[in-house]
Design a protein around this motif. Structure first.
Motif, PDB file in Angstrom:
ATOM      1  N   UNK A   1     -17.283  -7.890 -61.185  1.00 31.75           N
ATOM      2  CA  UNK A   1     -18.367  -8.771 -60.732  1.00 31.75           C
ATOM      3  C   UNK A   1     -18.389  -8.918 -59.212  1.00 31.75           C
ATOM      4  N   UNK A   2     -17.197  -8.903 -58.617  1.00 31.77           N
ATOM      5  CA  UNK A   2     -17.109  -9.077 -57.158  1.00 31.77           C
ATOM      6  C   UNK A   2     -17.769  -7.922 -56.392  1.00 31.77           C
ATOM      7  N   UNK A   3     -17.965  -6.819 -57.061  1.00 28.61           N
ATOM      8  CA  UNK A   3     -18.576  -5.669 -56.388  1.00 28.61           C
ATOM      9  C   UNK A   3     -20.108  -5.707 -56.436  1.00 28.61           C
ATOM     10  N   UNK A   4     -20.665  -6.703 -57.126  1.00 27.35           N
ATOM     11  CA  UNK A   4     -22.128  -6.765 -57.256  1.00 27.35           C
ATOM     12  C   UNK A   4     -22.683  -7.957 -56.476  1.00 27.35           C
ATOM     13  N   UNK A   5     -23.815  -7.727 -55.797  1.00 27.22           N
ATOM     14  CA  UNK A   5     -24.489  -8.831 -55.141  1.00 27.22           C
ATOM     15  C   UNK A   5     -25.689  -9.198 -56.019  1.00 27.22           C
ATOM     16  N   UNK A   6     -25.479 -10.202 -56.872  1.00 24.55           N
ATOM     17  CA  UNK A   6     -26.442 -10.443 -57.953  1.00 24.55           C
ATOM     18  C   UNK A   6     -27.494 -11.512 -57.649  1.00 24.55           C
ATOM     19  N   UNK A   7     -27.372 -12.154 -56.484  1.00 29.06           N
ATOM     20  CA  UNK A   7     -28.296 -13.250 -56.181  1.00 29.06           C
ATOM     21  C   UNK A   7     -29.753 -12.787 -56.276  1.00 29.06           C
ATOM     22  N   UNK A   8     -30.529 -13.510 -57.065  1.00 30.70           N
ATOM     23  CA  UNK A   8     -31.939 -13.191 -57.206  1.00 30.70           C
ATOM     24  C   UNK A   8     -32.218 -11.906 -57.984  1.00 30.70           C
ATOM     25  N   UNK A   9     -31.171 -11.338 -58.588  1.00 30.12           N
ATOM     26  CA  UNK A   9     -31.339 -10.081 -59.341  1.00 30.12           C
ATOM     27  C   UNK A   9     -31.257 -10.354 -60.850  1.00 30.12           C
ATOM     28  N   UNK A  10     -31.773  -9.391 -61.607  1.00 26.53           N
ATOM     29  CA  UNK A  10     -31.652  -9.487 -63.065  1.00 26.53           C
ATOM     30  C   UNK A  10     -30.418  -8.686 -63.491  1.00 26.53           C
ATOM     31  N   UNK A  11     -29.586  -9.342 -64.306  1.00 29.28           N
ATOM     32  CA  UNK A  11     -28.362  -8.677 -64.763  1.00 29.28           C
ATOM     33  C   UNK A  11     -28.392  -8.584 -66.289  1.00 29.28           C
ATOM     34  N   UNK A  12     -28.313  -7.362 -66.799  1.00 29.33           N
ATOM     35  CA  UNK A  12     -28.223  -7.148 -68.248  1.00 29.33           C
ATOM     36  C   UNK A  12     -26.745  -7.203 -68.606  1.00 29.33           C
ATOM     37  N   UNK A  13     -26.354  -8.252 -69.322  1.00 30.40           N
ATOM     38  CA  UNK A  13     -24.928  -8.474 -69.579  1.00 30.40           C
ATOM     39  C   UNK A  13     -24.625  -8.359 -71.072  1.00 30.40           C
ATOM     40  N   UNK A  14     -23.847  -7.332 -71.424  1.00 30.72           N
ATOM     41  CA  UNK A  14     -23.475  -7.142 -72.838  1.00 30.72           C
ATOM     42  C   UNK A  14     -22.271  -8.018 -73.147  1.00 30.72           C
ATOM     43  N   UNK A  15     -22.418  -8.865 -74.148  1.00 38.15           N
ATOM     44  CA  UNK A  15     -21.312  -9.710 -74.591  1.00 38.15           C
ATOM     45  C   UNK A  15     -21.035  -9.420 -76.064  1.00 38.15           C
ATOM     46  N   UNK A  16     -19.877  -9.842 -76.547  1.00 39.42           N
ATOM     47  CA  UNK A  16     -19.598  -9.689 -77.978  1.00 39.42           C
ATOM     48  C   UNK A  16     -19.668 -11.065 -78.627  1.00 39.42           C
ATOM     49  N   UNK A  17     -20.881 -11.392 -79.101  1.00 42.87           N
ATOM     50  CA  UNK A  17     -21.097 -12.659 -79.814  1.00 42.87           C
ATOM     51  C   UNK A  17     -21.107 -12.403 -81.322  1.00 42.87           C
ATOM     52  N   UNK A  18     -20.353 -11.402 -81.744  1.00 43.71           N
ATOM     53  CA  UNK A  18     -20.227 -11.122 -83.168  1.00 43.71           C
ATOM     54  C   UNK A  18     -19.224 -12.129 -83.736  1.00 43.71           C
ATOM     55  N   UNK A  19     -19.756 -13.314 -84.051  1.00 42.51           N
ATOM     56  CA  UNK A  19     -18.903 -14.437 -84.433  1.00 42.51           C
ATOM     57  C   UNK A  19     -19.107 -14.784 -85.906  1.00 42.51           C
TER      58      UNK A  19
END
Ligand SMILES: Nc1ncnc2c1ncn2[C@@H]1O[C@H](COP(=O)(O)OP(=O)(O)OP(=O)(O)O)[C@@H](O)[C@H]1O
Ligand SMILES: O=C(O)[C@H](O)COP(=O)(O)O
Length: 393
Positions: free
Chosen positions: A6-24
């Motif tokens: 995450x520290x390598x990305x400058x995400x301010x004002x950007x759209x981030x597609x974030x894959x999570x594992x919500x297989x709960x």
């Protein structure tokens, strides 16, 4: 980890597609265990606080490319919203017009959860059209779904190849902890392997024999080894075609100077049921029409002592049929030993994580992996495709 984070990305004002594992786990439309949702919060909060528009994607269950009403992610969105203290927009579509409209109406820092990605047949096939649709939504890709990192799907691999791609905090932590344990272990290093089938654990045992000082075997898979030692095992779980392999593993352990530890006694039952008649027998005294469903008291003592004397312990798979109270004692003892040891304790996910949770020891463990199959494949020494697809540092 040699991957971007995450520290390598400058995400301010950007759209981030974030894959999570919500297989709960869910029951009657409610999330019954939110461990995986909580585990992803550091990444989600970070992205939101940095002013990114966070587009979350997850699978739930195995709907096989169909819409299955019970596998919609609405209960997950609700729980996430409660946990994070912020509204979470949830769409009924995975991509397309509805998602684009929702995206056009939200602001920096907001969170949107798209529908179960496995409702789309192309997801599990890593269909380039689907991954392109995901990539078109965002500027960056973040993978925080360690639990799904062993799957080469559109939302774990395809989209990562189409956007600047980095690991989230959970992914980073899982890979760092498990990687460090396997590459540069503190010693004595002990692995405890249990569960039902030798065939599922062959590669894990083989890989671990190159690394550990003690390899403890319990659960149903132990009895193929006991048989290979020349003892009768009654009706206990046996994989006849794996007896020679079991012998090979014991030989490899001897050659490598690994202490290969098997049960010395067992709880046997006259039936595979909670109400069966049970007794404790020495491992060479299993009656012909009984089956061993848990490790016995002497074995528990022995395993606990090894755990107490270890600096690093990795555990995958229950010691007995822990779902039934009558045969849960061995798994509970081992969990307790891991909770009490001064060594670093790592639980390899799946059934073992469920067991430590059930017995109330989860808080005492140093690391409980959120990955079942993923942690197993990692322990086998395999490169996980979801990790490999991320950008190198
Ligand atoms: N002695 C035994 N005889 C028969 N079944 C057993 C025995 N010991 C454990 N089991 C069963 O093994 C099952 C778990 O085995 P399995 O190999 O599926 O788990 P696992 O995948 O190793 O666990 P994990 O999910 O932690 O990786 C449990 O349901 C448990 O009841
Ligand atoms: O629960 C898991 O192990 C992960 O979410 C992966 O699920 P899957 O085995 O259905 O791919």
């Amino acid at each position: 980890m040699n991957k971007k984070t995450l520290q390598d990305l400058d995400v301010k004002g950007k759209k981030v597609f974030c894959r999570v594992d919500f297989n709960v786990p869910m029951k009657d439309g409610e999330v019954t265990d939110d461990t995986r949702i909580k585990a992803a919060l550091p990444t989600i909060s970070y992205l939101s606080e940095q002013g990114a528009i966070v587009i979350l994607a997850s699978h739930l269950g195995r709907p096989k490319g169909q819409v299955v009403e019970d596998l919609r992610l609405d209960p997950v969105a609700k729980r996430l919203s409660d946990l994070i203290g912020k509204d979470v927009v949830k769409t009924d579509a995975v991509y397309g017009k509805e998602v684009n409209e929702a995206l056009s109406q939200i602001s920096d820092g907001d969170i949107l959860l798209i529908e179960n990605v496995r409702f789309e047949a192309g997801e599990e096939k890593n269909d380039p059209q689907i991954s392109q649709s995901f990539a078109a939504m965002a500027d960056f890709y973040v993978n925080d779904a360690f639990g799904a990192a062993h799957r080469a799907h559109a939302s774990t691999v395809g989209v990562a190849e189409k956007l600047p791609a980095a690991a989230g905090y959970l992914m980073q932590k899982e890979i760092d902890v498990l990687g460090k344990a396997l590459e540069n272990p503190e010693r004595p290093f002990t692995a405890i392997i249990g569960g039902a089938k030798v065939k599922d654990k062959i590669n894990v045992i083989d890989n671990l024999l190159d690394k550990v000082d003690n390899l403890i075997v319990g659960g149903g898979l132990a009895y193929t080894f006991i048989k290979a030692q020349g003892h009768e095992i009654g009706k206990s779980l046996l994989e006849e075609d794996k007896i020679d392999l079991a012998k090979e593993f014991m030989k490899k352990a001897e050659e490598k100077g690994v202490n290969f530890v098997l049960p010395v006694d067992a709880v046997v039952a006259d039936d595979f049921s909670e109400t069966a008649d049970t007794k404790i027998v020495s491992i060479d005294q299993i009656p012909s029409d009984w089956e061993a469903l848990d490790i016995g008291p002497e074995t528990r003592e022995k395993y606990s002592q090894i755990v107490a004397d270890s600096k690093l312990i990795i555990w995958n798979g229950p010691m007995g049929v822990f779902e039934m109270n009558a045969f849960a004692g061995g798994t509970k003892s081992v969990a307790e030993a891991l909770a009490n040891t001064e060594g670093y304790s790592i639980i390899g996910g799946g059934d073992s994580a469920a067991a430590v949770e059930k017995f109330g020891f989860a808080e005492e463990m140093d690391h409980v992996s959120t990955g079942g199959g993923a942690s197993l494949e990692f322990m086998e020494g395999k490169v996980l495709p979801g990790v490999q697809a991320l950008d190198d540092k």
